[in-house]
Design a protein around this motif. Structure first.
Motif, PDB file in Angstrom:
ATOM      1  N   GLY A 175      14.242  19.950  15.873  1.00 25.73           N
ATOM      2  CA  GLY A 175      15.616  19.322  16.086  1.00 25.73           C
ATOM      3  C   GLY A 175      16.561  18.814  14.963  1.00 25.73           C
ATOM      4  N   ALA A 176      15.932  18.898  13.869  1.00 28.57           N
ATOM      5  CA  ALA A 176      16.421  18.319  12.393  1.00 28.57           C
ATOM      6  C   ALA A 176      17.013  19.638  11.715  1.00 28.57           C
ATOM      7  N   LYS A 177      17.935  19.547  10.752  1.00 31.85           N
ATOM      8  CA  LYS A 177      18.434  20.677  10.152  1.00 31.85           C
ATOM      9  C   LYS A 177      17.515  21.516   9.051  1.00 31.85           C
ATOM     10  N   PHE A 178      17.414  22.564   9.240  1.00 34.07           N
ATOM     11  CA  PHE A 178      16.655  23.223   8.477  1.00 34.07           C
ATOM     12  C   PHE A 178      16.877  23.046   7.104  1.00 34.07           C
ATOM     13  N   ASP A 179      15.604  22.792   6.403  1.00 34.86           N
ATOM     14  CA  ASP A 179      15.562  22.785   4.823  1.00 34.86           C
ATOM     15  C   ASP A 179      14.604  23.593   4.295  1.00 34.86           C
ATOM     16  N   PRO A 180      15.024  24.354   3.466  1.00 31.25           N
ATOM     17  CA  PRO A 180      14.134  25.447   2.649  1.00 31.25           C
ATOM     18  C   PRO A 180      13.056  24.674   1.836  1.00 31.25           C
ATOM     19  N   TYR A 181      13.211  23.724   1.527  1.00 32.13           N
ATOM     20  CA  TYR A 181      12.474  22.882   0.411  1.00 32.13           C
ATOM     21  C   TYR A 181      11.144  22.116   1.338  1.00 32.13           C
ATOM     22  N   GLU A 182      11.268  21.953   2.745  1.00 27.48           N
ATOM     23  CA  GLU A 182      10.511  21.323   3.605  1.00 27.48           C
ATOM     24  C   GLU A 182      10.030  22.101   4.666  1.00 27.48           C
ATOM     25  N   HIS A 183      10.677  23.457   5.067  1.00 27.41           N
ATOM     26  CA  HIS A 183      10.397  24.070   6.243  1.00 27.41           C
ATOM     27  C   HIS A 183      10.219  25.596   5.615  1.00 27.41           C
ATOM     28  N   GLU A 184       9.558  26.403   6.504  1.00 32.37           N
ATOM     29  CA  GLU A 184       9.587  27.744   6.384  1.00 32.37           C
ATOM     30  C   GLU A 184       9.802  28.278   7.662  1.00 32.37           C
ATOM     31  N   ALA A 185      10.866  29.186   7.641  1.00 28.44           N
ATOM     32  CA  ALA A 185      11.404  29.843   8.942  1.00 28.44           C
ATOM     33  C   ALA A 185      10.586  31.067   9.103  1.00 28.44           C
ATOM     34  N   LEU A 186       9.968  31.096  10.219  1.00 30.48           N
ATOM     35  CA  LEU A 186       9.118  32.165  10.676  1.00 30.48           C
ATOM     36  C   LEU A 186      10.002  33.364  11.622  1.00 30.48           C
ATOM     37  N   PHE A 187      11.285  32.820  12.238  1.00 32.21           N
ATOM     38  CA  PHE A 187      11.957  33.575  13.224  1.00 32.21           C
ATOM     39  C   PHE A 187      13.134  32.885  13.437  1.00 32.21           C
ATOM     40  N   HIS A 188      14.261  33.520  14.033  1.00 32.92           N
ATOM     41  CA  HIS A 188      15.332  33.095  14.432  1.00 32.92           C
ATOM     42  C   HIS A 188      15.729  33.067  15.855  1.00 32.92           C
ATOM     43  N   VAL A 189      15.869  32.255  16.569  1.00 24.73           N
ATOM     44  CA  VAL A 189      15.869  32.496  18.021  1.00 24.73           C
ATOM     45  C   VAL A 189      17.299  32.114  18.580  1.00 24.73           C
ATOM     46  N   PRO A 190      17.982  32.772  19.474  1.00 19.06           N
ATOM     47  CA  PRO A 190      19.397  32.607  19.816  1.00 19.06           C
ATOM     48  C   PRO A 190      19.021  31.509  20.984  1.00 19.06           C
ATOM     49  N   MET A 191      19.658  30.143  20.736  1.00 20.70           N
ATOM     50  CA  MET A 191      19.566  29.171  21.840  1.00 20.70           C
ATOM     51  C   MET A 191      21.082  28.607  22.014  1.00 20.70           C
ATOM     52  N   GLU A 192      21.429  28.338  23.216  1.00 15.06           N
ATOM     53  CA  GLU A 192      22.875  27.850  23.655  1.00 15.06           C
ATOM     54  C   GLU A 192      22.928  26.513  23.329  1.00 15.06           C
ATOM     55  N   ASP A 193      21.726  25.695  23.662  1.00 13.30           N
ATOM     56  CA  ASP A 193      21.797  24.286  23.727  1.00 13.30           C
ATOM     57  C   ASP A 193      21.286  23.768  22.282  1.00 13.30           C
ATOM     58  N   LYS A 194      21.097  24.594  21.428  1.00 10.09           N
ATOM     59  CA  LYS A 194      20.891  24.234  20.047  1.00 10.09           C
ATOM     60  C   LYS A 194      21.839  24.305  18.958  1.00 10.09           C
ATOM     61  N   GLU A 195      22.073  23.672  18.077  1.00 11.32           N
ATOM     62  CA  GLU A 195      23.117  24.024  16.970  1.00 11.32           C
ATOM     63  C   GLU A 195      22.516  24.985  16.068  1.00 11.32           C
ATOM     64  N   PRO A 196      23.369  25.898  15.858  1.00 11.78           N
ATOM     65  CA  PRO A 196      22.944  27.082  14.816  1.00 11.78           C
ATOM     66  C   PRO A 196      22.351  26.226  13.236  1.00 11.78           C
ATOM     67  N   GLY A 197      21.175  26.868  13.072  1.00  9.25           N
ATOM     68  CA  GLY A 197      20.607  26.207  11.643  1.00  9.25           C
ATOM     69  C   GLY A 197      19.785  25.026  11.855  1.00  9.25           C
ATOM     70  N   THR A 198      19.524  24.766  13.033  1.00  5.81           N
ATOM     71  CA  THR A 198      18.769  23.650  13.212  1.00  5.81           C
ATOM     72  C   THR A 198      17.185  24.073  13.885  1.00  5.81           C
ATOM     73  N   VAL A 199      16.184  23.309  13.823  1.00  2.14           N
ATOM     74  CA  VAL A 199      14.650  23.658  14.037  1.00  2.14           C
ATOM     75  C   VAL A 199      14.730  23.460  15.682  1.00  2.14           C
ATOM     76  N   ALA A 200      14.301  24.915  15.988  1.00  3.59           N
ATOM     77  CA  ALA A 200      14.152  24.938  17.564  1.00  3.59           C
ATOM     78  C   ALA A 200      12.981  24.930  17.883  1.00  3.59           C
ATOM     79  N   LEU A 201      11.887  25.237  17.182  1.00 10.44           N
ATOM     80  CA  LEU A 201      10.654  25.320  17.367  1.00 10.44           C
ATOM     81  C   LEU A 201       9.703  24.974  16.311  1.00 10.44           C
ATOM     82  N   VAL A 202       8.463  24.183  16.483  1.00  9.22           N
ATOM     83  CA  VAL A 202       7.537  23.904  15.237  1.00  9.22           C
ATOM     84  C   VAL A 202       6.528  24.397  15.764  1.00  9.22           C
ATOM     85  N   SER A 203       5.860  25.630  14.950  1.00 13.64           N
ATOM     86  CA  SER A 203       4.859  26.225  15.252  1.00 13.64           C
ATOM     87  C   SER A 203       3.548  25.570  14.271  1.00 13.64           C
TER      88      SER A 203
END
Length: 225
Positions: A175-203
């Motif tokens: 649910g936090a804002k994506f931070d390239p210094y702390e997070h590594e994006a594996l994929f992007h997923v379209p979601m209506e209830d999530k703000e674009p650019g936020t973390v939707a899933l933690v693998s």
């Protein structure tokens, strides 16, 4: 009578030559007369020599003064140059001391990061083990599974406590804002209830050691549908 007249004439002649007689023995008087006569004859020559020497020494004095001023200027320049070198050496030594101190402090803080990375794998295994236990199976009639789950949960809590003690903090950025210094994006997923650019899933959760990212969290980032 004639002898007395000749004596007076002699005295008058000596007086005309500015020679003064002093009472005393005849030998002493002769010496004084010779000295006075010699000084009188050599007087103008001495003054002339003195004036000539003064004229000759004046240029020499000016030359010596000029040489001294040049030497003074050179010494002042050398002093200034040495002072500048000394100040630069002090600044370099202070910078070296600060860099060395920083390296020592960082070595103390981050010297255990390799060891921590190895322990993170153990923490991941414990987390997966506790998550894999079905919650509906944790009943009184199944005490073995319940005790095993509680033991795994206590072990995981204890290892997180040890991590925190040594400056290793867990990152779960759901649910936090994506931070390239702390997070590594594996994929992007379209979601209506999530703000674009936020973390939707933690693998996989991440970790920071004393504020420095030790392992980025593996996440899925929400995007516009």
């Amino acid at each position: 009578m004639a002898a007395a007249v000749r004596g007076v004439q002699r005295l008058v002649g000596l007086a005309g030559r500015n020679v003064f007689l002093f009472p005393g023995p005849p030998r002493r008087t002769s010496q004084l007369l010779c000295t006075v006569t010699q000084e009188k004859n050599t007087g103008p020559n001495i003054i002339e020599d003195t004036n000539q020497n003064h004229v000759e020494q004046k240029p020499d004095s000016d030359s010596a003064t000029k040489i001294l001023m040049e030497e003074k200027t050179k010494l002042e320049e050398q002093l200034k140059e040495i002072t500048d070198k000394y100040k630069r050496a002090l600044a370099d030594a202070e910078n070296l001391r600060q860099r060395t101190q920083k390296l020592v402090e960082e070595a103390k803080l981050y010297g255990i990061q390799s060891f921590c990375k190895d322990l993170l794998e153990v923490a991941d295994v414990l987390e997966k083990a506790t998550e894999s236990v079905p919650k509906e199976e944790l009943k009184e009639d199944n005490p073995h599974l319940k005790n095993l789950y509680e033991g795994l949960a206590m072990t995981e809590a204890q290892i997180q406590k040890v991590f925190k003690k040594h400056g290793l903090i867990k990152l779960n950025p759901l649910g936090a804002k994506f931070d390239p210094y702390e997070h590594e994006a594996l994929f992007h997923v379209p979601m209506e209830d999530k703000e674009p650019g936020t973390v939707a899933l933690v693998s996989k959760v991440g970790y920071k050691l004393h504020g420095r990212t030790l392992r980025p969290a593996l996440v899925g980032v929400a995007k516009e549908p």
